[in-house]
Design an enzyme around this catalytic site. Sequence first.
Site, PDB file in Angstrom:
ATOM      1  CG  ASN A 228      50.324  48.597  27.832  1.00 28.64           C
ATOM      2  OD1 ASN A 228      49.461  49.473  27.745  1.00 28.64           O
ATOM      3  ND2 ASN A 228      50.035  47.351  28.156  1.00 28.64           N
TER       4      ASN A 228
ATOM      5  CG  ASP B 187      44.312  40.448  37.384  1.00 34.34           C
ATOM      6  OD1 ASP B 187      45.376  39.988  37.852  1.00 34.34           O
ATOM      7  OD2 ASP B 187      44.128  41.654  37.159  1.00 34.34           O
TER       8      ASP B 187
ATOM      9  CG  PHE C 240      45.834  43.133  32.957  1.00 35.19           C
ATOM     10  CD1 PHE C 240      47.102  42.570  32.980  1.00 35.19           C
ATOM     11  CD2 PHE C 240      45.605  44.278  33.704  1.00 35.19           C
ATOM     12  CE1 PHE C 240      48.126  43.136  33.731  1.00 35.19           C
ATOM     13  CE2 PHE C 240      46.621  44.853  34.454  1.00 35.19           C
ATOM     14  CZ  PHE C 240      47.879  44.280  34.472  1.00 35.19           C
TER      15      PHE C 240
ATOM     16  CG  ASP D 165      59.771  40.720  34.090  1.00 33.67           C
ATOM     17  OD1 ASP D 165      59.194  40.930  32.999  1.00 33.67           O
ATOM     18  OD2 ASP D 165      60.164  39.602  34.436  1.00 33.67           O
TER      19      ASP D 165
END
Length: 208
Positions: A19, A166, A163, A77
């Site tokens: 990403n 949130d 995102f 993570d």
Amino acid sequence: MSGGSDSASAVRVVLATHNAHKVEELRRILGDRLVGIELLGYDGPEPVEDADSFAGNALIKARAAAEHTGLPAIADDSGISVDALDGAPGIHSARYAGTRDSGDNLRLLLANLVGVPADQRGAQFNCAAAAVIPVDGGDAIEHVEVAEWPGVVLEQPAGEGGFGYDPIFQPEGETRSAGQLTAAEKDAVSHRTQAFTALLPWLRERIG
């Protein structure tokens, strides 16, 4: 892989994610603390994340990137753990609804909390940040830092920023959701910021 430093003497470190936005986010979070480090994206194979903890999965990703590139690698993570759901979704946050769609995950979490009163909706965003440094002829050096961002789960989404979860997470001490915070406000206090800020001194000490 793509870099973000103009310094020829910068030490290259791989961020174990495909990403590109995550690479940019970490560069933004760490800012000047990355001076001397060229943070690279990762274009290798994705490992199976089958550990039973955030720390375990972060290490799996960092190990895979370090092995594939031969460079020091960092990974994280993260997820949300809800007290009323015995810590769920936890490490399964990204696929909580059986898909990788963040909207599906958010809706399922809200559905599972219907009827739970406000004073029992405590939750934490968790992050484990891992570093793996390859060693010629020896075992890699590994380290993990963990952090949490406490708050509560709202009954309805609020805000369009951020995102994932949130919009339904209200950080402790805030009247707004994480989705209503500016990027700078979130970056100053988030679980990811805390974990990587703690990890960076350890990494610098060992990569020079």
